[in-house]
Design a protein around this motif. Structure first.
Motif, PDB file in Angstrom:
ATOM      1  N   ASN A 121     -21.611 -53.871  -4.025  1.00 17.90           N
ATOM      2  CA  ASN A 121     -20.382 -53.486  -3.301  1.00 17.90           C
ATOM      3  C   ASN A 121     -20.386 -51.999  -2.980  1.00 17.90           C
ATOM      4  OD1 ASN A 121     -19.509 -56.049  -3.450  1.00 17.90           O
ATOM      5  ND2 ASN A 121     -17.779 -55.668  -4.793  1.00 17.90           N
ATOM      6  N   GLU A 122     -20.921 -51.192  -3.909  1.00 14.30           N
ATOM      7  CA  GLU A 122     -20.947 -49.742  -3.714  1.00 14.30           C
ATOM      8  C   GLU A 122     -21.807 -49.372  -2.513  1.00 14.30           C
ATOM      9  OE1 GLU A 122     -21.259 -51.171  -6.725  1.00 14.30           O
ATOM     10  OE2 GLU A 122     -19.303 -50.528  -7.494  1.00 14.30           O
ATOM     11  N   GLU A 123     -22.925 -50.089  -2.366  1.00 17.81           N
ATOM     12  CA  GLU A 123     -23.813 -49.823  -1.224  1.00 17.81           C
ATOM     13  C   GLU A 123     -23.103 -50.139   0.089  1.00 17.81           C
ATOM     14  OE1 GLU A 123     -28.378 -50.628  -1.907  1.00 17.81           O
ATOM     15  OE2 GLU A 123     -27.182 -52.099  -3.001  1.00 17.81           O
ATOM     16  N   LEU A 124     -22.383 -51.266   0.087  1.00 19.35           N
ATOM     17  CA  LEU A 124     -21.638 -51.642   1.297  1.00 19.35           C
ATOM     18  C   LEU A 124     -20.506 -50.651   1.559  1.00 19.35           C
ATOM     19  CD1 LEU A 124     -21.543 -55.522   0.922  1.00 19.35           C
ATOM     20  CD2 LEU A 124     -22.747 -54.248   2.659  1.00 19.35           C
ATOM     21  N   GLU A 125     -19.864 -50.189   0.478  1.00 19.85           N
ATOM     22  CA  GLU A 125     -18.796 -49.182   0.632  1.00 19.85           C
ATOM     23  C   GLU A 125     -19.353 -47.901   1.232  1.00 19.85           C
ATOM     24  OE1 GLU A 125     -16.888 -48.786  -3.151  1.00 19.85           O
ATOM     25  OE2 GLU A 125     -15.911 -50.736  -2.935  1.00 19.85           O
ATOM     26  N   ASP A 126     -20.535 -47.506   0.750  1.00 20.48           N
ATOM     27  CA  ASP A 126     -21.176 -46.301   1.297  1.00 20.48           C
ATOM     28  C   ASP A 126     -21.479 -46.480   2.781  1.00 20.48           C
ATOM     29  OD1 ASP A 126     -21.026 -45.083  -1.095  1.00 20.48           O
ATOM     30  OD2 ASP A 126     -23.097 -45.475  -1.696  1.00 20.48           O
ATOM     31  N   PHE A 127     -21.962 -47.684   3.127  1.00 24.00           N
ATOM     32  CA  PHE A 127     -22.271 -47.964   4.535  1.00 24.00           C
ATOM     33  C   PHE A 127     -21.005 -47.843   5.391  1.00 24.00           C
ATOM     34  CE2 PHE A 127     -22.050 -51.180   7.887  1.00 24.00           C
ATOM     35  CZ  PHE A 127     -23.059 -50.724   8.720  1.00 24.00           C
ATOM     36  N   LEU A 128     -19.900 -48.416   4.902  1.00 26.90           N
ATOM     37  CA  LEU A 128     -18.639 -48.350   5.658  1.00 26.90           C
ATOM     38  C   LEU A 128     -18.167 -46.906   5.794  1.00 26.90           C
ATOM     39  CD1 LEU A 128     -16.597 -51.421   4.355  1.00 26.90           C
ATOM     40  CD2 LEU A 128     -17.987 -51.263   6.387  1.00 26.90           C
ATOM     41  N   GLU A 129     -18.390 -46.131   4.733  1.00 30.51           N
ATOM     42  CA  GLU A 129     -17.990 -44.721   4.777  1.00 30.51           C
ATOM     43  C   GLU A 129     -18.789 -43.971   5.842  1.00 30.51           C
ATOM     44  OE1 GLU A 129     -17.554 -43.128   0.787  1.00 30.51           O
ATOM     45  OE2 GLU A 129     -17.807 -41.132   1.657  1.00 30.51           O
ATOM     46  N   GLU A 130     -20.078 -44.285   5.906  1.00 32.80           N
ATOM     47  CA  GLU A 130     -20.926 -43.663   6.941  1.00 32.80           C
ATOM     48  C   GLU A 130     -20.471 -44.065   8.340  1.00 32.80           C
ATOM     49  OE1 GLU A 130     -24.992 -44.643   6.160  1.00 32.80           O
ATOM     50  OE2 GLU A 130     -24.909 -43.666   4.200  1.00 32.80           O
ATOM     51  N   GLU A 131     -19.966 -45.287   8.427  1.00 34.87           N
ATOM     52  CA  GLU A 131     -19.512 -45.791   9.734  1.00 34.87           C
ATOM     53  C   GLU A 131     -18.067 -45.351  10.040  1.00 34.87           C
ATOM     54  OE1 GLU A 131     -21.138 -47.863  12.056  1.00 34.87           O
ATOM     55  OE2 GLU A 131     -22.904 -47.299  10.906  1.00 34.87           O
ATOM     56  N   LYS A 149     -24.117 -55.221  13.924  1.00 36.25           N
ATOM     57  CA  LYS A 149     -25.503 -54.920  14.306  1.00 36.25           C
ATOM     58  C   LYS A 149     -26.075 -53.811  13.429  1.00 36.25           C
ATOM     59  CE  LYS A 149     -25.534 -56.295  19.124  1.00 36.25           C
ATOM     60  NZ  LYS A 149     -25.440 -55.825  20.501  1.00 36.25           N
ATOM     61  N   ARG A 150     -25.254 -52.768  13.233  1.00 39.42           N
ATOM     62  CA  ARG A 150     -25.732 -51.630  12.436  1.00 39.42           C
ATOM     63  C   ARG A 150     -25.945 -52.032  10.983  1.00 39.42           C
ATOM     64  NH1 ARG A 150     -22.566 -48.579  16.063  1.00 39.42           N
ATOM     65  NH2 ARG A 150     -20.714 -48.807  14.785  1.00 39.42           N
ATOM     66  N   LEU A 151     -25.079 -52.916  10.488  1.00 42.49           N
ATOM     67  CA  LEU A 151     -25.220 -53.391   9.106  1.00 42.49           C
ATOM     68  C   LEU A 151     -26.531 -54.148   8.933  1.00 42.49           C
ATOM     69  CD1 LEU A 151     -23.760 -53.777   6.319  1.00 42.49           C
ATOM     70  CD2 LEU A 151     -22.915 -55.905   7.189  1.00 42.49           C
ATOM     71  N   ARG A 152     -26.867 -54.985   9.925  1.00 46.12           N
ATOM     72  CA  ARG A 152     -28.109 -55.758   9.852  1.00 46.12           C
ATOM     73  C   ARG A 152     -29.333 -54.845   9.911  1.00 46.12           C
ATOM     74  NH1 ARG A 152     -25.383 -59.614  13.012  1.00 46.12           N
ATOM     75  NH2 ARG A 152     -26.239 -58.727  14.905  1.00 46.12           N
ATOM     76  N   SER A 153     -29.237 -53.809  10.749  1.00 43.73           N
ATOM     77  CA  SER A 153     -30.395 -52.911  10.850  1.00 43.73           C
ATOM     78  C   SER A 153     -30.515 -52.030   9.613  1.00 43.73           C
ATOM     79  CB  SER A 153     -30.304 -52.075  12.115  1.00 43.73           C
ATOM     80  OG  SER A 153     -29.171 -51.261  12.066  1.00 43.73           O
ATOM     81  N   PRO A 156     -32.228 -54.666   5.855  1.00 36.88           N
ATOM     82  CA  PRO A 156     -33.114 -55.704   6.420  1.00 36.88           C
ATOM     83  C   PRO A 156     -32.992 -57.049   5.702  1.00 36.88           C
ATOM     84  CG  PRO A 156     -34.306 -53.683   5.972  1.00 36.88           C
ATOM     85  CD  PRO A 156     -32.976 -53.518   5.349  1.00 36.88           C
ATOM     86  N   ILE A 157     -32.520 -57.020   4.460  1.00 36.28           N
ATOM     87  CA  ILE A 157     -32.403 -58.264   3.689  1.00 36.28           C
ATOM     88  C   ILE A 157     -31.273 -59.163   4.217  1.00 36.28           C
ATOM     89  CG2 ILE A 157     -30.806 -57.434   1.894  1.00 36.28           C
ATOM     90  CD1 ILE A 157     -32.750 -58.808  -0.119  1.00 36.28           C
ATOM     91  N   VAL A 158     -30.358 -58.548   4.951  1.00 37.63           N
ATOM     92  CA  VAL A 158     -29.206 -59.301   5.495  1.00 37.63           C
ATOM     93  C   VAL A 158     -29.670 -60.076   6.731  1.00 37.63           C
ATOM     94  CG1 VAL A 158     -26.927 -59.091   6.554  1.00 37.63           C
ATOM     95  CG2 VAL A 158     -27.510 -57.685   4.589  1.00 37.63           C
ATOM     96  N   GLU A 173     -18.587 -60.166   5.575  1.00 37.12           N
ATOM     97  CA  GLU A 173     -19.298 -61.325   5.044  1.00 37.12           C
ATOM     98  C   GLU A 173     -20.773 -61.189   5.392  1.00 37.12           C
ATOM     99  OE1 GLU A 173     -17.179 -64.856   6.013  1.00 37.12           O
ATOM    100  OE2 GLU A 173     -18.627 -66.131   4.981  1.00 37.12           O
ATOM    101  N   VAL A 174     -21.610 -61.320   4.390  1.00 39.17           N
ATOM    102  CA  VAL A 174     -23.057 -61.197   4.637  1.00 39.17           C
ATOM    103  C   VAL A 174     -23.801 -62.384   4.027  1.00 39.17           C
ATOM    104  CG1 VAL A 174     -23.134 -58.681   4.788  1.00 39.17           C
ATOM    105  CG2 VAL A 174     -23.402 -59.764   2.578  1.00 39.17           C
ATOM    106  N   LYS A 175     -24.932 -62.704   4.635  1.00 41.03           N
ATOM    107  CA  LYS A 175     -25.833 -63.695   4.041  1.00 41.03           C
ATOM    108  C   LYS A 175     -27.170 -63.004   3.852  1.00 41.03           C
ATOM    109  CE  LYS A 175     -24.158 -68.261   5.072  1.00 41.03           C
ATOM    110  NZ  LYS A 175     -24.259 -69.416   5.950  1.00 41.03           N
ATOM    111  N   GLU A 176     -27.646 -63.053   2.626  1.00 45.86           N
ATOM    112  CA  GLU A 176     -28.898 -62.362   2.334  1.00 45.86           C
ATOM    113  C   GLU A 176     -30.050 -63.355   2.372  1.00 45.86           C
ATOM    114  OE1 GLU A 176     -27.955 -60.826  -1.464  1.00 45.86           O
ATOM    115  OE2 GLU A 176     -26.693 -59.235  -0.674  1.00 45.86           O
TER     116      GLU A 176
END
Lengths: 406, 94
Positions: A121-131, A149-153, A156-158, A173-176
Motif C-alpha cells: 500500500n505504501e508503494e501505491l501511496e507513493d505513486f499517487l503522491e508522485e502523481e 497507464k502510468r501505474l502500469r508502466s 511492470p508486475i501489474v 484496483e490492480v491485478k498482479e
C-alpha cells in the motif's frame, strides 16, 4: 396534466363537494379550464383535488350549481410557508448542510487499494503522491485513464488496473501477474565489485571474466568479475567486447567488529492505573476535543482511535471522530547487576551471530572481550568470517584485457 | 337521419385521405388499458357519476362505463381518465 410533484410545489387542496348538481359543477370546471383530479364518490359526497390557485375561481361555479365545498386537506409547499417562517434558522441550517454536502462530494476523501499482494500500500501511496493525487483533491482534476497507464508502466508486475470513484472514495484496483516468472532484465552491462576488503576464498563465475583468483587480497570496490567479455579473432587478438551482466558466487575472508555498550541504569515504564478518556472531532483542519477534568499527566501514553464519517456506504466526508485514551505512567530508573549486564550482552551477541549464520556468513575465529566502564559494561568482539561478497556496478569503462588469448 | 349521413360521408372522407376518424367525424375516442383504466377524449361532459357507473356524454351518443370502485383519476378540458374495476362499457345511441 402535470405530475404530482409539480402540484406539490404549487400547492393543492383536497375538497369535499355536496349537492344535487355536482356533475354539472365538474363540467363547468372543465369548460373554465380548471383541472380536477382524484375525483371519487363516497356515499353522497364527492371528493376531488384542485390546485390552490384555481379554488377561488370555482366559487361562482359553486354558487351557480348550488354545491357546497369544504376544504379537507391543504397540501404542498405554499401551506408550509407559515410553518417554515417560525423555524427559519432550522431550515437555513438544513439548506446550508445540504449545500455543504453537495460541495464536499466533489472531492476525494478516501482512497482504497484493492488486489495488491506483492506491491505494498505504501508503494501505491507513493505513486499517487508522485502523481499529485491526494486526499481533498477535486475529482475532476483526476484523469483516471492516464493514471492507469502510468501505474502500469511504473509497476511492470501489474497486468490490469482500474481507477474509479464510488461516492467520495477513490478505488485503485490492480491485478498482479500471479505467475512469478523472473522478469527478463535488459542487459546493461555490470561488473561485480568487492564490498569488503579481504582474501578471496572461492569464486564460481557464471557470466563475465573473473579478475581475481582464490587467495588474492582485494580492496573495497575492486572488480572481481568483469562484465565485458573480449572477442578474439583467428589471430587470437581482441577485436571487440561483448557486454554481459557479471554473475558469480564469490566468498571472501574478512574481519568484522562488534561493539555494544550497556548502561547500568535503565528506565522502566510503570503505569499508575490512572487514565483519562475523551472524544474528539476533526474537520477541515480544526480539532475539537471534549474537555477532560484533571488533565495534565506529566508522562502519559496516548492511544487515539480515529474514524472517518461515511454516509451511504461510500460517501466519505472530511470529518473524523474518535476517542483518546491517556494512560499515566512514571519512569523508574533501575540498575542492572553485573551478572545481568553480562547475560544481556551475551544474549545480544548470540542473536548477532545467529543473524550472521542466517545470512550465510561462516565464522572462523572470534575474539570476545567484556569489560566494565564508568557507566556500565561493554562487549567488544573481533570476528574473522567468510562471507559472500560482490555488488553489481554498471560498466563505465572497459578494462583492457590481454591482446592474446591465454 | 341527416346527421348519420354526414357522419358516413366524413368517415369515408377520413378513410380516403388517411385522416383520424375522431377528428373528421367528431367521434369520442376511447382508449382502454386492460380492465382497470380507460381514457376518453373528445367528449362533451359527465352526465352522472357514482362509484358503480359513470355516464359520459359524447357528440351523438352516451357512453356508460360500469364497474366497481370507479374513480376519475383526472378530468380536464381535453381528456379524462377513469380507473377502477371496469366491468362493462356500453354505448347508448340517440
Amino acid at each position: 396534466m402535470q405530475n404530482k410533484w409539480t402540484w406539490y410545489v404549487k400547492g393543492y387542496l383536497t375538497i369535499r363537494l355536496h349537492g344535487d348538481y355536482v356533475e354539472r359543477f365538474f363540467n363547468m370546471c372543465r369548460m373554465h379550464d380548471i383541472f380536477l383530479w382524484n375525483i371519487k364518490k363516497e356515499e353522497k359526497d364527492f371528493y376531488c383535488s384542485i390546485a390552490a390557485k384555481d379554488y377561488f375561481e370555482t366559487i361562482p361555479l359553486l354558487k351557480k350549481t348550488k354545491t357546497r365545498a369544504n376544504v379537507i386537506h391543504k397540501n404542498g409547499i405554499p401551506f408550509y410557508v407559515p410553518f417554515m417562517k417560525k423555524r427559519v434558522l432550522f431550515f437555513m441550517s438544513l439548506i446550508l448542510c445540504l449545500a455543504m454536502l453537495y460541495l464536499v462530494t466533489d472531492y476525494i476523501w478516501a482512497i482504497e487499494f484493492i488486489g495488491n499482494l506483492q506491491i505494498s500500500n505504501e508503494e501505491l501511496e507513493d505513486f499517487l503522491e508522485e502523481e499529485h493525487i491526494f486526499y481533498g483533491m477535486k475529482k475532476e482534476a483526476l484523469d483516471c485513464e492516464a493514471t492507469e497507464k502510468r501505474l502500469r508502466s511504473c509497476f511492470p508486475i501489474v497486468t490490469w488496473t482500474s481507477i474509479y470513484f464510488e461516492g467520495t472514495k477513490l478505488y485503485v484496483e490492480v491485478k498482479e501477474n500471479e505467475k512469478t516468472e523472473p522478469v527478463i532484465e535488459e542487459i546493461q552491462g555490470t561488473n561485480l565489485v568487492a564490498t569488503e576488503a579481504g582474501t578471496i576464498t572461492s569464486i564460481i563465475t557464471r557470466n563475465g571474466v573473473p579478475k581475481v583468483k582464490i587467495g588474492d587480497v582485494v580492496e573495497i570496490g575492486q572488480v572481481l568479475v568483469d562484465g565485458s567479455v573480449p572477442i578474439y579473432d583467428e589471430a587470437q587478438s581482441i577485436i571487440d567486447y561483448q557486454i554481459y551482466n557479471a554473475d558469480a558466487d564469490v566468498t571472501i575472508q574478512t574481519q568484522m567488529t562488534y561493539r555494544e555498550q550497556l548502561e547500568r541504569t535503565h528506565p522502566l515504564i510503570q503505569y499508575t492505573g490512572n487514565e483519562h478518556k475523551s472524544i474528539f472531532m476533526e474537520a477541515f483542519g480544526y480539532h475539537i476535543e471534549s474537555p477532560v477534568l484533571g488533565r495534565g499527566f506529566q508522562g502519559c501514553e496516548r492511544i487515539t482511535q480515529k474514524h472517518q464519517v461515511c454516509l451511504l456506504e461510500n460517501l466519505y466526508l472530511p470529518i473524523y471522530y474518535g476517542n483518546i485514551c491517556e494512560k499515566e505512567y512514571h519512569l523508574q530508573y533501575l540498575e542492572y547487576s553485573e551478572e545481568e549486564m553480562k547475560n544481556l550482552l551475551n544474549d545480544n551477541f548470540e542473536k548477532f551471530i545467529l543473524c550472521l549464520h542466517e545470512k550465510g556468513v561462516q565464522i572462523i575465529e572470534k575474539n570476545v572481550k567484556i569489560k566494565k566502564y564508568n557507566k556500565g559494561m561493554e562487549l567488544n568482539a573481533n570476528l574473522s568470517v567468510i562471507k559472500p561478497t560482490g555488488e553489481e556496478v554498471e560498466i563505465t569503462e572497459i578494462i583492457p584485457g590481454t591482446d592474446k588469448k591465454e | 337521419m341527416w346527421k348519420e349521413e354526414i357522419n358516413g360521408i366524413g368517415e369515408r372522407f377520413a378513410e380516403a385521405y388517411s385522416i383520424p376518424k375522431d377528428v373528421v367525424a367528431n367521434a369520442t375516442l376511447l382508449h382502454m388499458i386492460g380492465k382497470s383504466e380507460i381514457f376518453l377524449e373528445n367528449f362533451k361532459g359527465i352526465i352522472s357519476y357514482t362509484c358503480h357507473e359513470i355516464l359520459v356524454k359524447g357528440h351523438d351518443c352516451k357512453y356508460c362505463i360500469s364497474g366497481n370502485g370507479l374513480m376519475i383519476a383526472y378530468y380536464s378540458n381535453e381528456d379524462m381518465k377513469i380507473s377502477g374495476q371496469i366491468q362493462e362499457v356500453k354505448i347508448i345511441r340517440g
